[in-house]
Design an enzyme around this catalytic site. Structure first.
Site, PDB file in Angstrom:
ATOM      1  N   ARG A 333      10.079  -6.241  -1.132  1.00  0.00           N
ATOM      2  CA  ARG A 333       9.522  -6.528   0.199  1.00  0.00           C
ATOM      3  C   ARG A 333      10.197  -7.683   0.936  1.00  0.00           C
ATOM      4  O   ARG A 333      10.471  -7.562   2.126  1.00  0.00           O
ATOM      5  CB  ARG A 333       8.005  -6.735   0.121  1.00  0.00           C
ATOM      6  CG  ARG A 333       7.249  -5.482  -0.343  1.00  0.00           C
ATOM      7  CD  ARG A 333       5.742  -5.629  -0.203  1.00  0.00           C
ATOM      8  NE  ARG A 333       5.354  -5.651   1.186  1.00  0.00           N
ATOM      9  CZ  ARG A 333       5.056  -6.734   1.867  1.00  0.00           C
ATOM     10  NH1 ARG A 333       5.032  -7.905   1.277  1.00  0.00           N
ATOM     11  NH2 ARG A 333       4.748  -6.649   3.142  1.00  0.00           N
ATOM     12  N   TYR A 337      11.647  -6.273   4.321  1.00  0.00           N
ATOM     13  CA  TYR A 337      10.819  -6.530   5.515  1.00  0.00           C
ATOM     14  C   TYR A 337      10.771  -8.001   5.907  1.00  0.00           C
ATOM     15  O   TYR A 337       9.903  -8.368   6.716  1.00  0.00           O
ATOM     16  CB  TYR A 337       9.360  -6.121   5.254  1.00  0.00           C
ATOM     17  CG  TYR A 337       9.107  -4.739   4.739  1.00  0.00           C
ATOM     18  CD1 TYR A 337       9.422  -3.618   5.501  1.00  0.00           C
ATOM     19  CD2 TYR A 337       8.493  -4.551   3.510  1.00  0.00           C
ATOM     20  CE1 TYR A 337       9.133  -2.346   5.026  1.00  0.00           C
ATOM     21  CE2 TYR A 337       8.205  -3.287   3.027  1.00  0.00           C
ATOM     22  CZ  TYR A 337       8.527  -2.185   3.799  1.00  0.00           C
ATOM     23  OH  TYR A 337       8.221  -0.944   3.332  1.00  0.00           O
ATOM     24  N   CYS A 365      23.132  -9.551  -7.415  1.00  0.00           N
ATOM     25  CA  CYS A 365      24.311  -9.936  -6.624  1.00  0.00           C
ATOM     26  C   CYS A 365      24.200  -9.470  -5.178  1.00  0.00           C
ATOM     27  O   CYS A 365      24.963  -8.609  -4.733  1.00  0.00           O
ATOM     28  CB  CYS A 365      25.560  -9.350  -7.269  1.00  0.00           C
ATOM     29  SG  CYS A 365      25.665  -9.806  -8.987  1.00  0.00           S
ATOM     30  N   TYR A 394       3.089  -1.853  -2.621  1.00  0.00           N
ATOM     31  CA  TYR A 394       4.510  -1.748  -2.262  1.00  0.00           C
ATOM     32  C   TYR A 394       5.355  -2.715  -3.098  1.00  0.00           C
ATOM     33  O   TYR A 394       6.316  -3.299  -2.607  1.00  0.00           O
ATOM     34  CB  TYR A 394       4.698  -1.938  -0.743  1.00  0.00           C
ATOM     35  CG  TYR A 394       3.829  -0.992   0.048  1.00  0.00           C
ATOM     36  CD1 TYR A 394       4.090   0.375   0.018  1.00  0.00           C
ATOM     37  CD2 TYR A 394       2.713  -1.436   0.749  1.00  0.00           C
ATOM     38  CE1 TYR A 394       3.271   1.265   0.698  1.00  0.00           C
ATOM     39  CE2 TYR A 394       1.885  -0.542   1.423  1.00  0.00           C
ATOM     40  CZ  TYR A 394       2.172   0.801   1.393  1.00  0.00           C
ATOM     41  OH  TYR A 394       1.354   1.693   2.049  1.00  0.00           O
TER      42      TYR A 394
HETATM   43  C1  PLP Z   1       1.529   4.535   4.218  1.00  0.00           C
HETATM   44  C2  PLP Z   1       0.433   5.354   4.744  1.00  0.00           C
HETATM   45  C3  PLP Z   1      -0.897   4.932   4.590  1.00  0.00           C
HETATM   46  C4  PLP Z   1      -1.279   3.628   3.952  1.00  0.00           C
HETATM   47  O1  PLP Z   1      -0.850   2.512   4.678  1.00  0.00           O
HETATM   48  P1  PLP Z   1      -1.337   1.051   4.284  1.00  0.00           P
HETATM   49  O2  PLP Z   1      -0.697   0.173   5.277  1.00  0.00           O
HETATM   50  O3  PLP Z   1      -0.865   0.782   2.902  1.00  0.00           O
HETATM   51  O4  PLP Z   1      -2.818   1.039   4.379  1.00  0.00           O
HETATM   52  C5  PLP Z   1      -1.889   5.769   5.059  1.00  0.00           C
HETATM   53  N1  PLP Z   1      -1.596   6.951   5.655  1.00  0.00           N
HETATM   54  C6  PLP Z   1      -0.333   7.382   5.832  1.00  0.00           C
HETATM   55  C7  PLP Z   1      -0.075   8.679   6.490  1.00  0.00           C
HETATM   56  C8  PLP Z   1       0.727   6.593   5.382  1.00  0.00           C
HETATM   57  O5  PLP Z   1       1.992   7.008   5.569  1.00  0.00           O
END
Ligand code: PLP
Length: 438
Positions: A333, A337, A365, A394
């Site tokens: 992450r 991000y 690396c 994640y």
């Molecule tokens: C990733 C995703 C979620 C979950 O998102 P969060 O931010 O982890 O709550 C729910 N619905 C769909 C369609 C997604 O792609």
């Protein structure tokens, strides 16, 4: 490094104070759900993911309570992609939750822990024909459709099987969730969903298709959303769509409201669940549809951490680096991000020691292999442990074996005891299935 970090970074004491599942003991050091993290590291080594079952249950309970306080009957479908470990999925099965999956692999994981197939929603922008066939065959509850092309494919697979596929059309509401560009999904130029203007015609078409039963509308506007306002806008558009479709004589019985609820990665609170539930009641509570939500991160993110050891401290002319045994291949992450994760020393003495700025990095690396830049941390000796916080969502699911680094171990704290739920991958497993042509 700042994913939604507009407030000053909290210090170590503030980070700890914002997390009641953590405590610092003079002897045992940092504990999570009353288990000393040093004991877990001694028993299982580092890096190791540590998940707290009680924390997951508490987060599910808080969401359920906020929804119930608004007298809303909303089904929670846990978004499996946030953390797909069987031990995590089994907790949600135990809580009576459904699941939201984005691949056949995730669907099969839910079946491995016996979540009822009818309680699983299959979402995702590209579903392969084989995935549609296998999930339909197994009795998947609902497929969220992202395009006309996909609708036709699902219809043809369903007809071949002599089944009726229950589908919801995923509407792209074109609202800005105010989150990081890489986790925004509800803008018109994102790849996700169907433009609202195209929904009525496609819904009517679906209603006439053999093998298809259109049951409703789905939407998901992005992730790590801290403010209820974008939900309010999106849900208002969804409600208007439901009313419009009904006015056309179409039947709408399901509204899938997506996930995206944000958590506090520093010492700020996550999205207000009472405020979110109030938006839900106000915008869609009176539609007389079956409501569902699909949160992932908010249910598991704060319930997990990555436990790592300091390999060494390294000083250059201008900078201090703390090099950990964990790296971007374990927790991606920050590199992907610019995500900000709290980092707490596990030893009690370190928590109250004098701090100085350091970059916390991994051994991979890549310059991007940096967990934190300019972080105030005490001197850390080789072998001391740190907890990288809020890594339950994640985290492990995004890890790779880049740099030939095997997958790390995972532990779950259940009933005050640490259980090994994934053994550390032996390094030889990395090439065990590779072949050399002769
Ligand atoms: C990733 C995703 C979620 C979950 O998102 P969060 O931010 O982890 O709550 C729910 N619905 C769909 C369609 C997604 O792609």
């Amino acid at each position: 490094m700042a994913e939604n970090r507009t407030t000053p970074a909290p210090n170590l004491t503030e980070l700890l104070a914002a997390r009641p599942a953590f405590s610092m003991h003079a002897q045992d050091g940092l504990c999570f759900e009353n288990v000393p993290l040093n004991a877990i590291a001694d028993a299982h080594g580092t890096p190791t993911w540590v998940y707290g079952a009680a924390s997951i249950r508490a987060r599910h309970a808080a969401l359920s309570a906020a929804l119930q306080a608004q007298r809303l009957n909303v089904r929670v479908h846990y978004a499996v992609k946030a953390n797909d470990h069987l031990a995590v999925l089994d907790i949600f099965r135990g809580l009576g939750a459904g699941a939201d999956v984005v691949s056949l692999g995730e669907f099969l994981r839910t079946q491995r822990v016996r979540i009822a197939p009818g309680e699983v929603v299959f979402s995702g922008v590209g579903k392969a024909r084989g995935e549609i066939a296998a999930t339909l065959q197994a009795g998947v509850g609902q497929l969220n459709v992202e395009s006309r092309e996909e609708l036709e494919m699902i219809a043809s697979v369903a007809r071949l099987q002599g089944r009726i596929a229950r589908v919801a059309l995923r509407m792209n509401p074109d609202v800005d969730a105010g989150t990081h560009a890489k986790i925004t999904t509800g803008l018109a130029d994102n790849k996700f969903g169907i433009p609202a203007a195209d929904i009525p015609e496609l819904y009517a078409h679906a209603a006439g298709l053999d093998g298809i039963e259109p049951v409703g509308i789905a939407l998901h506007i992005g992730s790590q959303i801290l403010n209820p306002a974008p939900y309010e806008q999106a849900y208002a558009k969804a409600a208007a769509m439901v009313r419009y479709l009904r006015a056309q004589g179409l039947s709408v019985s399901v509204l899938d409201l997506g996930g995206g609820l944000g958590i506090g990665y520093g010492d700020e609170p996550g999205i207000s669940l009472p405020a979110y539930a109030a938006v839900l009641r106000r915008e869609v509570g009176g539609l007389g549809v079956r409501l569902m939500v699909e949160p992932g991160r908010s249910l598991v993110g704060p319930a997990g951490l990555l436990l790592a050891s300091v390999l060494l401290e390294k000083h250059s002319a201008a900078k201090r680096f703390i090099v950990l045994d964990a790296a971007m291949n374990d927790l991606l992450r920050p590199a992907l991000y610019d995500a900000w994760h709290g980092i707490l020393p596990v030893n009690a003495t370190a928590l109250h020691g004098p701090c100085a700025s350091a970059d916390v990095v991994g051994p991979v690396c890549e310059t991007a292999d940096c967990f934190a830049a300019g972080r105030q941390l005490p001197p850390m000796a080789a072998g001391e442990r740190v907890a990288i916080l809020d890594a339950g969502a994640y985290g492990a699911v995004m890890s790779s074996s880049y740099n030939a680094r095997p997958r790390v171990a995972a532990v779950m704290i259940e009933n005050g005891r640490a259980h090994l739920i994934t053994p550390r991958q032996p390094v030889a497993a990395l090439w065990a299935e590779e072949a050399i042509p002769r």
